[in-house]
Structures are given as structure tokens and as C-alpha cells.
Enzyme design. Sequence first.
Site, short mmCIF file in Angstrom:
data_model
loop_
_atom_site.label_atom_id
_atom_site.label_comp_id
_atom_site.label_asym_id
_atom_site.label_seq_id
_atom_site.Cartn_x
_atom_site.Cartn_y
_atom_site.Cartn_z
N ASN A 277 -0.09 -19.42 -0.35
CA ASN A 277 -1.45 -19.95 -0.49
C ASN A 277 -1.48 -21.33 -1.15
OD1 ASN A 277 -2.79 -17.32 0.39
ND2 ASN A 277 -1.64 -16.64 -1.39
N THR B 163 1.26 -1.61 6.54
CA THR B 163 0.88 -0.27 6.97
C THR B 163 1.84 0.76 6.40
OG1 THR B 163 0.43 1.13 8.90
CG2 THR B 163 2.27 -0.41 9.09
N GLY C 95 -12.07 -6.37 5.66
CA GLY C 95 -11.88 -5.18 6.46
C GLY C 95 -11.20 -5.49 7.78
N GLN D 295 3.21 -18.36 2.38
CA GLN D 295 2.50 -17.17 2.84
C GLN D 295 1.00 -17.42 2.73
OE1 GLN D 295 2.39 -12.75 1.09
NE2 GLN D 295 4.43 -13.30 1.84
N ARG E 223 0.81 -1.22 0.00
CA ARG E 223 0.00 0.00 0.00
C ARG E 223 0.84 1.28 0.00
NH1 ARG E 223 -2.70 -3.66 3.42
NH2 ARG E 223 -4.81 -4.16 2.72
N TYR F 110 1.44 -5.67 -7.01
CA TYR F 110 1.05 -4.57 -6.15
C TYR F 110 1.24 -3.22 -6.85
CZ TYR F 110 1.39 -8.10 -2.40
OH TYR F 110 1.26 -9.22 -1.62
N HIS G 138 3.39 -16.77 -6.23
CA HIS G 138 2.24 -16.04 -5.69
C HIS G 138 0.94 -16.74 -6.08
CE1 HIS G 138 1.02 -11.61 -4.63
NE2 HIS G 138 0.54 -12.49 -3.77
N ARG G 139 0.39 -17.54 -5.19
CA ARG G 139 -0.81 -18.35 -5.41
C ARG G 139 -0.50 -19.55 -6.31
NH1 ARG G 139 -5.09 -17.14 -2.98
NH2 ARG G 139 -5.35 -15.09 -2.01
N SER H 44 -2.85 -10.46 6.11
CA SER H 44 -4.15 -9.96 6.60
C SER H 44 -4.36 -10.31 8.07
CB SER H 44 -5.30 -10.49 5.74
OG SER H 44 -5.38 -9.81 4.51
#
Length: 309
Positions: free
Chosen positions: A152, A275, A228, A173, A22, A52, A121-122, A219
Site C-alpha cells: 500500500n 480462503t 464485502g 501489495q 482467516r 492477523y 505493512h502499510r 481483496s
Amino acid sequence: MRYIEFGSNKTKVSEVVLGAMRIWDKTPLEVADLIECALDCGINAVDTAPIYGPSEGILGNAFAARPGLRDRVWLQTKLGIRKHPRLEANYFDFSYEHIIESVEASLTALHTDHIDSLLLHRPDALMEPTEIARAFDELHAAGKVIDFGVSNQNPAMMKRLARVMPFPLAANQVQISAAFTPMFDAFFNANMENDAAVMRDGGILEYCESHNMAIQAWSVLQHGYFGGVFLDDPNYEGLNDALARIAADHNTTKTAVAINWVLRYPAKMQALVGTTRPERIRESAAACDWHMSREEWYEVYLGAGHKLP
């Protein structure tokens, strides 16, 4: 801060990892300051991925803007999720060609000569393990990637890869939080007829622990699949009450308690924290300042509305 021994070289890597998903609206210097804040807290690990958006490029520019910063962090990126050229959707690509091309692009974007950890990644249903092994072997021999892992993936997928890999997989992950616990639910409800007894993942936690793989939780403060943040969410009143009570006992924050809960599982655990706020980085790092008791761990689990048999 606490650290695990990661991969073949047993590299000292922090249990809390700074996620760079982010950072899109941050300048390189702001990102460099964010990494410095993490390092000051003992967090020496950064995770990113080309899917990302511009994150890899911004992170690389941060390294370029702050000489020596790249050498102070353990850097992980991922590959395999691609934008479909004709559909409004992603697809997965673990082909030899894409692995090599993706790593070269990441090295350029990140302004670095090597990646410390590279994850698939996946899962890709069309993956050919021998192709992946050949790509990994070449990248490792060239010094471009140190360790490799997955994200995953269930034990059957990891076994399929492991039988031809030139070296052990170092990490998986996966999504884990106090409000997202299907792996724990199935564990508790083994050999029962209720819905919680359904093992949807094939025993990821147990497989990773038995193969000395790092379990990287993502998450860690979320409910559902990107549903959320559960902190202060009125729908998770019981969970927040438990987090607040335990936080008061340890003179810390609910954020730290929630992350501590994830790290408490007795394996090689890490928690990714995506974050861009220095105060949240400091709160997250504080999760490693104390050891959660069994009674506290179960209080959080039950407070989230989960049931024990």
C-alpha cells in the site's frame, strides 16, 4: 498454474497466493491440508502477517505438524502494524528495533529459519529509510530474509526507500479488484476534468512494472474497503452477468474469471486469495488456466459500472 520470477533470485512463485489471514478457527492439521490442496493446484506461495491474530502461530504449527511442508512453500509475512497500548486503534512502526524484533518473533511463530519475502505493512509517516535499510541489510546478511517489499505504498514512498536500500524492492501489495479500480480509472481518464481523472496513488502500477516489482493484489473479490464480496451481490448485477458469461465461454467459474481479470494486467501480477475452503482454492487456481482477451477484460470493467471516456 502460472509463475513469476520473484526478487533477486528470480524464485519461481505462483501467480495465485494463499492468504492466511482467516485461518483462526482451523487446527494446524487442517491448515496443513489446506496448504497441501494449494500445492496440488500449483499454488506454492503463502502470505501471512502478525497483525492477523494467531495466524502466524497456527501456520507455524502446521509446518511443525507436517514435516517437510515448510520447504515446499514460498513464505511471505509482513510487519509494521501494531496495536496501540492505550487506544482502540492500530499504529505503524518501521523503526529498526521493531523490524528486528518483529522478524525474530515471526521466525519463532512460523517455526522456520528464514522468511522468503518480508513486506512493510502499510506506510509509516515517521519511517526513516536509513533505519529500514540497516535492518533489511542485517536480516538479509544473516539469511533470515531473502527478499523485501512494501504494501500500500505509492511511488514517492517507494522512491524514498529505494534510494538507500541495499537491494531492489521486490513487491508492492495493493488492493485491486474488478469492483475496486481507482488505479485504472485514473489511467483511462488522464488529463480530464471528471472525478475519475484524480490519480490518488501516484501511478503505483506503472512504477512497479517499470521497476520489475511484483504487484500483489489483495481483496480481489471484494468491493470497497472490506465492503464485502461482489460475487452474487445484487448491487453488482452487471459485473456478475459479465463474469457469468465469460465463465460459461471458458467452462470455469465466476471466481476464476474475477481473479483472471486482475492477473491480466501486463506486469508481474499476483493475486492473494484468503480462503479456507479447498473448493475455493481450486477455483482460484483455475484462473491461470486460460488467457483473458482484451474484449473480455473490458467487458468485466464496464460491467462493474466503470465508464470509459
